[in-house]
Write a protein that holds these residues in place. Sequence first.
Motif, PDB file in Angstrom:
ATOM      1  N   ARG A 148      46.017   7.674 -49.147  1.00  0.00           N
ATOM      2  CA  ARG A 148      45.695   6.746 -50.243  1.00  0.00           C
ATOM      3  C   ARG A 148      46.781   6.739 -51.326  1.00  0.00           C
ATOM      4  O   ARG A 148      46.551   6.273 -52.435  1.00  0.00           O
ATOM      5  CB  ARG A 148      44.340   7.137 -50.868  1.00  0.00           C
ATOM      6  N   GLU A 151      47.778   3.256 -52.942  1.00  0.00           N
ATOM      7  CA  GLU A 151      46.654   2.706 -53.710  1.00  0.00           C
ATOM      8  C   GLU A 151      46.458   3.450 -55.030  1.00  0.00           C
ATOM      9  O   GLU A 151      46.353   2.834 -56.101  1.00  0.00           O
ATOM     10  CB  GLU A 151      45.384   2.800 -52.864  1.00  0.00           C
ATOM     11  N   THR A 189      47.889  13.076 -53.673  1.00  0.00           N
ATOM     12  CA  THR A 189      48.366  12.275 -52.545  1.00  0.00           C
ATOM     13  C   THR A 189      49.694  12.771 -51.979  1.00  0.00           C
ATOM     14  O   THR A 189      50.237  12.165 -51.061  1.00  0.00           O
ATOM     15  CB  THR A 189      48.524  10.803 -52.965  1.00  0.00           C
TER      16      THR A 189
END
Length: 367
Positions: A148, A151, A189
């Motif tokens: 992710r 995003e 992330t």
Amino acid sequence: MDGLEEFGAALDGVRVVGLGESTHGTAEFFRLKHRLFEHLVTEHGFRTLAMEASASAGPAVDAYVRDGTGDAATALTGLGFWTWRTREVLDLLEWMRSYNRGRPRADRIGFAGIDPQRSGTSVAHFGPERAGVLSVLADAQPGRLPERRAELLAAAEALEAEASGASGAPGDADRWHARVLARAADVATAEPGERLWRVRDGHMADAVDETVAAADGAGVAVWAHNGHVGVRGAALGARLRERYGPAYYALGLFFGEGAFRARRMWPGPWGPRLKRPSRVAVNRIGPAGPDTLEALLAAASPKSADARLTDLRSRAHEEWTRRTYPTRTHGAYVARFVYRRNVMPVVPGEEYDGLAYVPVSTPSRPL
């Protein structure tokens, strides 16, 4: 405490002191760091404790120690790290509050969290509508959301732009919490491994920089693991050495034998991936092997239960400081069955400016 005078003499010109630990669950380490922070405050004018703990929740601890807002145990629990929810750390916060009571605001000491993890307070600051997908960062573990990355980084960038005034968002609090969430998104992330280490320690170094700037010339003590405060590689301490030179002093903490608290996981690559939480256990360990740094420190220490400090800057000419030794290192997690063999090589004079040794480790006391 043997060697405190020598340690104090080595701090001339030092602005930042890294207080390490080879485990996150040794009561003697926590009590020693309490004593050292008191010494730094009362004898050297230090004014801030910066901790490897939630940056997002740090202001609540700071409000308690400065102004008595709330209560210490609640603020400590809010940091989100089981490692610090102990009687020893609570005693330190209570001492900080006692020190500040009745003092002018400019003379009070404070607290800062420097770790992007556990950003629930920053998520709550914006609320679910403004935080959006960033709400996952309230409890996200480092390196667990690499899929992710695009995003979450895009959402963090948009929130930072909004908080900086691009859309008329008000206030320093918005900007500060948005910056915390941007760092948390980067850590959550990052690919596990060396990249995650670099990312997390880089953000912690930036948080220390901000704490130093806010201290307005007073010293800052940094509480973290030995692996963070040492000056090797891309560690937090290496960044601080690059930025502050000899004004950064790294103190590594080591122990002889005993027991410490840590979560146990199964050894091997599958261990960290298990979904069920590991329990916090008391992990026992005997004396270190004959060629270890711990054995060297034990041989040089008087036969007492108290800590011994050794300044390495004044011993740079001594050959033993330039040798490589295996040394124990245990974090919040240990691999069950094999944790006693968990060592890493260290050249003490290259990684640390000073060493502290306690003969016996006993488990920290949970609240």
